[in-house]
Design a protein around this motif. Structure first.
Motif, PDB file in Angstrom:
ATOM      1  N   LEU A   7       0.825  -1.208   0.000  1.00 37.43           N
ATOM      2  CA  LEU A   7       0.000   0.000   0.000  1.00 37.43           C
ATOM      3  C   LEU A   7       0.856   1.253   0.000  1.00 37.43           C
ATOM      4  N   LEU A   8       1.968   1.232   0.734  1.00 38.33           N
ATOM      5  CA  LEU A   8       2.872   2.372   0.716  1.00 38.33           C
ATOM      6  C   LEU A   8       3.441   2.582  -0.680  1.00 38.33           C
ATOM      7  N   LEU A   9       3.805   1.485  -1.355  1.00 38.04           N
ATOM      8  CA  LEU A   9       4.317   1.575  -2.717  1.00 38.04           C
ATOM      9  C   LEU A   9       3.247   2.095  -3.669  1.00 38.04           C
ATOM     10  N   SER A  10       1.985   1.657  -3.460  1.00 37.45           N
ATOM     11  CA  SER A  10       0.897   2.124  -4.318  1.00 37.45           C
ATOM     12  C   SER A  10       0.659   3.609  -4.139  1.00 37.45           C
ATOM     13  N   ALA A  11       0.813   4.104  -2.889  1.00 32.78           N
ATOM     14  CA  ALA A  11       0.628   5.538  -2.627  1.00 32.78           C
ATOM     15  C   ALA A  11       1.708   6.351  -3.312  1.00 32.78           C
ATOM     16  N   ILE A  12       2.930   5.817  -3.315  1.00 30.68           N
ATOM     17  CA  ILE A  12       4.041   6.539  -3.918  1.00 30.68           C
ATOM     18  C   ILE A  12       3.917   6.551  -5.441  1.00 30.68           C
ATOM     19  N   GLU A  13       3.517   5.404  -6.016  1.00 30.72           N
ATOM     20  CA  GLU A  13       3.465   5.277  -7.472  1.00 30.72           C
ATOM     21  C   GLU A  13       2.079   5.565  -8.037  1.00 30.72           C
ATOM     22  N   ASP A  14       1.095   5.827  -7.150  1.00 35.24           N
ATOM     23  CA  ASP A  14      -0.275   6.119  -7.575  1.00 35.24           C
ATOM     24  C   ASP A  14      -0.810   4.991  -8.458  1.00 35.24           C
ATOM     25  N   ASN A  15      -0.666   3.757  -7.997  1.00 33.31           N
ATOM     26  CA  ASN A  15      -1.034   2.576  -8.751  1.00 33.31           C
ATOM     27  C   ASN A  15      -2.266   1.954  -8.125  1.00 33.31           C
ATOM     28  N   ASP A  16      -3.402   1.990  -8.838  1.00 30.35           N
ATOM     29  CA  ASP A  16      -4.650   1.453  -8.306  1.00 30.35           C
ATOM     30  C   ASP A  16      -4.618  -0.063  -8.185  1.00 30.35           C
ATOM     31  N   GLU A  17      -3.876  -0.744  -9.062  1.00 30.63           N
ATOM     32  CA  GLU A  17      -3.807  -2.191  -8.999  1.00 30.63           C
ATOM     33  C   GLU A  17      -3.151  -2.648  -7.697  1.00 30.63           C
ATOM     34  N   LYS A  37       5.779   2.980  13.130  1.00 29.55           N
ATOM     35  CA  LYS A  37       5.082   4.122  12.570  1.00 29.55           C
ATOM     36  C   LYS A  37       5.813   4.637  11.338  1.00 29.55           C
ATOM     37  N   MET A  38       5.083   5.377  10.488  1.00 31.12           N
ATOM     38  CA  MET A  38       5.683   5.914   9.283  1.00 31.12           C
ATOM     39  C   MET A  38       6.840   6.851   9.632  1.00 31.12           C
ATOM     40  N   ASN A  39       7.965   6.644   8.969  1.00 25.82           N
ATOM     41  CA  ASN A  39       9.164   7.448   9.214  1.00 25.82           C
ATOM     42  C   ASN A  39       9.405   8.329   7.999  1.00 25.82           C
ATOM     43  N   LEU A  40       9.207   9.620   8.192  1.00 21.58           N
ATOM     44  CA  LEU A  40       9.364  10.548   7.076  1.00 21.58           C
ATOM     45  C   LEU A  40      10.799  10.578   6.571  1.00 21.58           C
ATOM     46  N   GLU A  41      11.746  10.288   7.428  1.00 17.36           N
ATOM     47  CA  GLU A  41      13.157  10.386   7.063  1.00 17.36           C
ATOM     48  C   GLU A  41      13.548   9.377   5.992  1.00 17.36           C
ATOM     49  N   VAL A  42      12.847   8.256   5.911  1.00 14.97           N
ATOM     50  CA  VAL A  42      13.228   7.228   4.937  1.00 14.97           C
ATOM     51  C   VAL A  42      12.643   7.497   3.554  1.00 14.97           C
ATOM     52  N   LEU A  43      11.756   8.477   3.460  1.00 14.89           N
ATOM     53  CA  LEU A  43      11.146   8.818   2.177  1.00 14.89           C
ATOM     54  C   LEU A  43      12.006   9.832   1.440  1.00 14.89           C
ATOM     55  N   THR A  44      12.029   9.731   0.116  1.00 13.36           N
ATOM     56  CA  THR A  44      12.759  10.693  -0.697  1.00 13.36           C
ATOM     57  C   THR A  44      11.879  11.906  -0.975  1.00 13.36           C
ATOM     58  N   ASN A  45      12.482  12.956  -1.519  1.00 11.07           N
ATOM     59  CA  ASN A  45      11.712  14.152  -1.875  1.00 11.07           C
ATOM     60  C   ASN A  45      10.620  13.820  -2.884  1.00 11.07           C
ATOM     61  N   GLU A  46      10.955  12.979  -3.851  1.00  7.81           N
ATOM     62  CA  GLU A  46       9.972  12.612  -4.878  1.00  7.81           C
ATOM     63  C   GLU A  46       8.804  11.850  -4.261  1.00  7.81           C
ATOM     64  N   GLN A  47       9.101  10.946  -3.346  1.00  5.68           N
ATOM     65  CA  GLN A  47       8.042  10.197  -2.685  1.00  5.68           C
ATOM     66  C   GLN A  47       7.153  11.109  -1.854  1.00  5.68           C
ATOM     67  N   CYS A  48       7.750  12.090  -1.183  1.00  4.24           N
ATOM     68  CA  CYS A  48       6.965  13.045  -0.395  1.00  4.24           C
ATOM     69  C   CYS A  48       6.051  13.877  -1.290  1.00  4.24           C
ATOM     70  N   ARG A  49       6.537  14.253  -2.457  1.00  2.00           N
ATOM     71  CA  ARG A  49       5.699  15.023  -3.385  1.00  2.00           C
ATOM     72  C   ARG A  49       4.503  14.195  -3.842  1.00  2.00           C
ATOM     73  N   PHE A  50       4.719  12.909  -4.122  1.00  2.00           N
ATOM     74  CA  PHE A  50       3.630  12.046  -4.568  1.00  2.00           C
ATOM     75  C   PHE A  50       2.613  11.833  -3.457  1.00  2.00           C
ATOM     76  N   MET A  51       3.093  11.634  -2.240  1.00  8.69           N
ATOM     77  CA  MET A  51       2.193  11.271  -1.144  1.00  8.69           C
ATOM     78  C   MET A  51       1.547  12.474  -0.474  1.00  8.69           C
ATOM     79  N   PHE A  52       2.294  13.583  -0.356  1.00  7.29           N
ATOM     80  CA  PHE A  52       1.810  14.722   0.427  1.00  7.29           C
ATOM     81  C   PHE A  52       1.764  16.033  -0.341  1.00  7.29           C
ATOM     82  N   ARG A  53       2.267  16.049  -1.576  1.00  3.00           N
ATOM     83  CA  ARG A  53       2.300  17.260  -2.412  1.00  3.00           C
ATOM     84  C   ARG A  53       3.230  18.342  -1.873  1.00  3.00           C
ATOM     85  N   PHE A  54       4.153  17.970  -1.013  1.00  3.14           N
ATOM     86  CA  PHE A  54       5.135  18.916  -0.495  1.00  3.14           C
ATOM     87  C   PHE A  54       6.514  18.276  -0.528  1.00  3.14           C
ATOM     88  N   GLU A  55       7.537  19.129  -0.679  1.00  2.00           N
ATOM     89  CA  GLU A  55       8.901  18.637  -0.585  1.00  2.00           C
ATOM     90  C   GLU A  55       9.176  18.154   0.843  1.00  2.00           C
TER      91      GLU A  55
END
Length: 246
Positions: A7-17, A37-55
């Motif tokens: 599910l985390l991967l689907s959120a990052i890649e916006d993949n409905d399948e 718990k979710m660790n923001l530090e392990v996410l990249t800038n690109e992943q944060c943009r996909f998931m939260f729309r912010f750098e």
């Protein structure tokens, strides 16, 4: 790979399948929380943009700007970090997510997500709501209004002093059991609540009015919020000229 990781991967890649796969796994095995718990530090800038729309580096700056403390304590005793609370809000608003959709991402049961989401939204509203309900803002000085009016006129407006645009919108709601006529919009053919906003040429919402019954006409909302007088001058008398709204 666990359902939470999928599910985390689907959120990052916006993949409905991947969302469907994760849902099927949860239905088969139940929601399992590993306590991490979710660790923001392990996410990249690109992943944060996909998931939260912010750098990534801007999320904590946004937390501070919105007045969210480093630690959030909900009414039922649930504790979360300010970053986690803000990320839950951002993820909820980024994409049409149900709480059960984001539960594996944040590794929280539904009731905790509900408490944290509500508490964070309350904090944001208490700290910033006046920016949408009062026209007495630094960026709405007479100097700025003149600049807005000049820009609008240069783009073809016949008015020389129009500084913003007012419009109403209907937010559809489920048909209520009682008082259906009050919230029914005959124009939009839906049950809903209406809001009316003033938008400046810089894209910022200068004022927001609502919610109000869906049956109300835009002109009635305009009269109730008394923007006719607000467009001429404010209570402090900072505006020495007439600045109408379109």
């Amino acid at each position: 790979m666990s359902s939470a990781e999928i599910l985390l991967l689907s959120a990052i890649e916006d993949n409905d399948e991947l969302v469907l796969i994760s849902t099927e796994m949860n239905q088969s095995h139940g929601n399992v929380y590993n306590g991490e718990k979710m660790n923001l530090e392990v996410l990249t800038n690109e992943q944060c943009r996909f998931m939260f729309r912010f750098e990534k580096q801007d999320i904590d700056r946004l937390r501070v700007a919105l007045g969210i403390s480093p630690k959030i304590v909900c009414n039922n005793g649930t504790v979360a970090s300010g970053i986690e609370g803000l990320c839950i809000v951002l993820r909820r608003l980024t994409y049409p997510n149900r709480l059960e959709d984001i539960s594996p991402i944040f590794q929280r049961p539904l009731y905790e997500l509900s408490y944290i989401l509500s508490k964070t939204l309350d904090i944001i509203y208490d700290n910033t709501s006046q920016k949408l309900t009062s026209l007495d803002q630094e960026w709405l000085s007479e100097e700025y209004l003149r600049t807005f009016a000049e820009v609008i006129h240069e783009r073809g407006s016949p008015l020389l002093n129009c500084w913003g645009f007012i419009d109403g919108t209907v937010m559809p709601i489920c048909r209520p059991t009682r008082h259906q006529r009050i919230v029914y919009s005959g124009h939009k053919r839906v049950h809903g609540l209406k809001f009316q906003s003033v938008v400046a040429p810089n894209g910022l919402v200068a004022n927001l009015f609502g919610p109000i019954e869906g049956r109300r006409h835009d002109s009635g909302m305009l009269g109730e919020r008394s923007h006719e007088s607000a467009g001429r001058h404010n209570e402090q008398g900072r505006w020495n000229a007439i600045f109408p709204l379109w």
